[in-house]
Design an enzyme around this catalytic site. Structure first.
Site, mmCIF file in Angstrom:
data_model
loop_
_atom_site.group_PDB
_atom_site.id
_atom_site.type_symbol
_atom_site.label_atom_id
_atom_site.label_comp_id
_atom_site.label_asym_id
_atom_site.label_seq_id
_atom_site.Cartn_x
_atom_site.Cartn_y
_atom_site.Cartn_z
ATOM 1 N N ARG A 278 0.863 -1.183 0.000
ATOM 2 C CA ARG A 278 0.000 0.000 0.000
ATOM 3 C C ARG A 278 0.898 1.230 0.000
ATOM 4 N NH1 ARG A 278 -2.234 0.904 5.439
ATOM 5 N NH2 ARG A 278 -0.876 2.713 5.323
ATOM 6 N N HIS A 282 -3.205 4.840 4.510
ATOM 7 C CA HIS A 282 -4.391 3.985 4.564
ATOM 8 C C HIS A 282 -5.602 4.731 4.001
ATOM 9 C CE1 HIS A 282 -7.615 1.457 5.996
ATOM 10 N NE2 HIS A 282 -8.118 2.489 6.620
ATOM 11 N N TYR A 291 4.247 5.104 11.562
ATOM 12 C CA TYR A 291 4.454 3.660 11.767
ATOM 13 C C TYR A 291 5.315 2.964 10.716
ATOM 14 C CZ TYR A 291 0.353 3.517 8.628
ATOM 15 O OH TYR A 291 -0.514 3.699 7.584
#
Ligand SMILES: Cc1ncc(C[n+]2csc(CCOP(=O)(O)OP(=O)(O)O)c2C)c(N)n1
Lengths: 401, 325
Positions: A278, A282, A291
């Protein structure tokens, strides 16, 4: 009757599956050339161009809509950047009459089937022409005409539904199948396990397509499961499985073509695990810098599935730099202009608040609506969106209209 | 005292609970290093380690089932469900297991140390799957406690009480107020009582009752009503189950009128339970029918969210109707 015969052992012998490792099916290298010994699937120029142009469209759409979200024109958005080959390659391998039951990051599948830029925008802005009547957040698309089930936010609920839908297709003898998309995160839900078991036991023509893109919001795959990805789970249910390089359009296409054949001709479910990444956040509400590292993202950017496909297309002489430039410009213009039109359109009418809850509007809801209308007539300036539809009772757009 | 928003108050309460008792464990989707999608668990993993604050796989029934086991063992789990809309995959674990653990074992076992935190409610352009107020489903289940705070001070005190309460508690956090509601919060470790309503403002003519995010709206409606010469008594129920019948009754006996408001749909909403109880207890004192101002009996919409929600104007109109009855 035991259903699990096996050879006997006479000392405690535990197995943890390490003896299996599932290989990754790959055809196209990043330079746009085939790996030694790899054979490209049977794919014609027109199909390849349709796939490639859809990839460019979703990239442009994603870029522009993220920018629009940042400008406050749109409440929310989700990109499929980095996963175009997995999504579009698999959809392209199906028949347009096959059913798609997606998670939310599969705008490429819908675009490939012919959902227009305007249709995307109407949903994103929840205006009076949105087929979902302005009830769901942006990116929750659906189209009955294109066999694309409307997205539901609760994760994984579509997976057992896909098994049921496909069972119905089998009973109807239509020679069709259903594909369901989901992330490696959603594959943790009970619904996923229930779906695989139901489908395997009842011999259902369904393709379970996992986009293993490494993250479920901030949770890395290493904290999502302890095993070798999602693919090995198929063995436990006795289902065929393939792991494929999800950034390799040709491999995804070839694998899904074969999966469709197994589903439709043999009435058997298939699991595909597409290994991808990805590349974007998100969603527009997320900030991945909290993160994961830029370095990790950069490494994956070098595996860009669109670039890989483009190189291959050019080497086939099916595409050119000039066409690329013209297409990009045309799409940017189209997206911007369509967006401007869609955001100016009014919201669905007040009546749409109470329709579709049931087949018919029950009296209790009709009364609640009348009460609401009376209130809004008293304070129209406080409810500008609703008041507008009181003046001009518009009809919301039906999909076939 | 420190000025905090609601998220900081939650984080502060969790920090205090974890520091005070090393059996307290926080977990849920994305709660680890990232600190949760709303950042309620920020820095807890850094401070207390991955064994006590961690990401779970994406499986709500797993999260609550795991939490039930952990609580039965004697630990103090604080499980986060990312949005109240996604609590339903865990419904079986909560309603059939969490709620009935003590009862079915004749008190051999219990999961009273469990706290389930989850953001609820609308007003954030979340559409039907990021806006629900599911408190009434759980209020129908004996064995659970259901708590909804309205501001940072209350949030910290009620959350600490919930964590230490000997019964399992569902803690619904009004996400619209997460950053919007700020105020002074004591730095100390303090608790506010569960099961007790709070009278926020005394009044004569009508009792306005609500909880969580709806309190702000009721407050605005009360101000409109005061300008129109109507004196409102404002009560925050705080705990939905078990609820404070006595405090509400005392107020209704005084004012003779009751309005209850919540975002959830009208039919089967918790306001219905309160109305039935109050007409039983205060029938002869009521000056007008008990009024409910709630969401519509539909799923939660997106484009027409403002129209759907019970707001200050709708409540103000209902107050007038009640007073003029
Ligand atoms: C039942 C449920 N739980 C939680 C959520 C909140 N949520 C939305 S997306 C998401 C992560 C999904 O990750 P994955 O399935 O891997 O798909 P990806 O976003 O990576 O494409 C979560 C936790 C939800 N929508 N539904």
């Amino acid at each position: 009757m035991t259903t699990t015969p096996g050879s006997a052992v006479h000392s405690p012998t535990f197995m943890n599956g390490d003896e299996f490792t599932i290989p990754t099916f790959m055809l196209l290298a990043q330079e746009g050339t085939l790996y030694d010994g790899a054979k490209a699937p049977d794919i014609d120029r027109e199909t390849a161009r349709r796939i490639y142009q859809t990839m460019i469209f979703t990239r442009v759409l994603d870029e522009r809509m993220m920018a629009a979200q940042r400008q406050g024109r749109l409440s929310f958005y989700m990109q499929c950047t980095g996963e175009e080959a997995a999504i579009i390659g698999s959809t392209a391998a199906l028949d347009d009459a096959d059913m798609i039951m997606a998670q939310y990051r599969e705008q490429g599948a819908l675009a490939y089937r012919g959902f227009s830029c305007e249709e995307f925008m109407n949903q994103l802005f929840g205006n009076e022409l949105d087929y979902g009547k302005g009830r769901q957040m942006p990116v929750h698309y659906g189209s009955a005409k294109l066999n694309y089930m409307t997205i539901s936010s609760p994760l994984a609920t579509q997976i057992p539904q896909a098994a049921g839908y496909a069972y119905g297709q089998k009973l109807a003898g239509e020679g069709r199948c259903t594909i369901t998309y989901f992330g490696e995160g959603a594959a943790s839900e009970g619904d996923f396990h229930a779906a695989l078991n139901m489908a395997a036991v009842h011999q259902v023509p369904v393709i379970f397509f996992c986009r293993n893109n490494g993250y479920a919001i901030s949770t890395p795959a290493s904290e999502q499961f302890a095993a070798d990805g999602i693919a090995p789970r198929a063995f436990g249910y006795k289902m065929r499985v393939i792991r494929v390089d999800g950034n390799d359009l040709l491999a995804v296409y070839a694998a899904t073509r074969e999966a469709r054949r197994i589903a439709v001709e043999l009435n058997q479910p298939v699991l595909i695990e597409a290994m991808t990444y990805r590349l974007a956040a998100h969603s527009s509400s997320d900030d991945p810098s909290g993160y994961r590292s830029k370095k990790e993202e950069e490494a994956w950017r070098e595996k860009d599935p669109i670039l890989r496909m483009q190189r291959w297309m050019i080497s086939q002489q099916w595409w050119s730099e000039a066409e690329e430039k013209a297409l990009q410009e045309a799409l940017r213009r189209e997206v911007l202009e369509t967006m401007k039109r869609a955001e100016k359109r009014p919201p669905p009418s007040l009546d749409s608040l109470v329709t579709d809850v049931y087949h018919d509007v029950p009296p209790v809801l009709a009364r609640q609506l009348e009460h609401l209308k009376a209130h809004i007539r008293r304070y129209p300036e406080h409810y500008p969106r609703g008041a507008r539809s009181l003046e001009t009772q518009r009809t919301t757009g039906g999909e076939e209209a | 005292m420190t000025q905090m928003n609601m998220l900081q108050a939650i984080n502060n309460a969790l920090d205090i609970a974890m520091a005070a008792n090393d059996r307290v464990v926080c977990f849920g989707e994305d709660v680890g290093i990232f600190g949760g999608v709303f950042r309620a668990t920020s820095h807890l993993q850094e401070k207390y380690g991955r064994a006590r604050c961690f990401n779970t796989p994406l499986v709500e029934q797993g999260i609550i089932g795991f939490a039930n086991g952990l609580a039965a063992q004697g630990s103090t789990p604080i499980a986060e469900i990312q949005f109240a809309d996604y609590i339903f995959p865990a419904f079986d674990q909560i309603v059939n297991e969490t709620a009935k653990f003590r009862y079915r074992s004749g008190n051999l076992f219990n999961v009273g140390s469990l706290t389930i935190r989850t953001p609820y409610g609308g007003g954030i352009s979340g559409g039907l799957y990021h806006s629900q107020s599911p408190e009434a489903y759980f209020a129908h289940t004996p064995g659970l406690k259901v708590v909804v705070p309205r501001n940072p001070h209350q949030t910290k005190g009620l959350l600490l009480a919930a964590i230490r309460d000997p019964d399992p508690v569902l803690f619904f956090e009004p996400k619209r107020l997460y950053r919007a509601s700020t105020g002074d919060v004591p730095d100390s470790d303090y608790q506010l009582p569960l099961g007790e309503a709070e009278v926020i403002k005394e009044g004569r003519d009508i009792t306005l009752l609500g909880w969580g995010a709806q309190m702000e709206v009721l407050q605005q409606a009360a101000e409109l009503a005061e300008k129109a010469g109507i004196s409102c008594e404002l009560i925050d129920l705080r705990t939905i189950l078990p609820w404070d019948v006595a405090s509400v009754e005392r107020s209704v006996l005084k004012t003779g009128r009751l309005l209850i408001s919540h975002e959830a749909p009208l039919t089967g909403g918790f306001a219905g339970e309160i109305a039935a109880t109050m007409q039983e207890r205060c029938f002869l004192y009521l000056e007008s029918p008990i009024v409910r101002v709630t969401g519509l009996d539909t799923p939660f919409p997106l484009a027409l969210e403002k129209e759907y929600l019970p707001d200050a104007l709708k409540i103000f109109e209902a107050i007038k109707r009640s007073v003029e009855f």
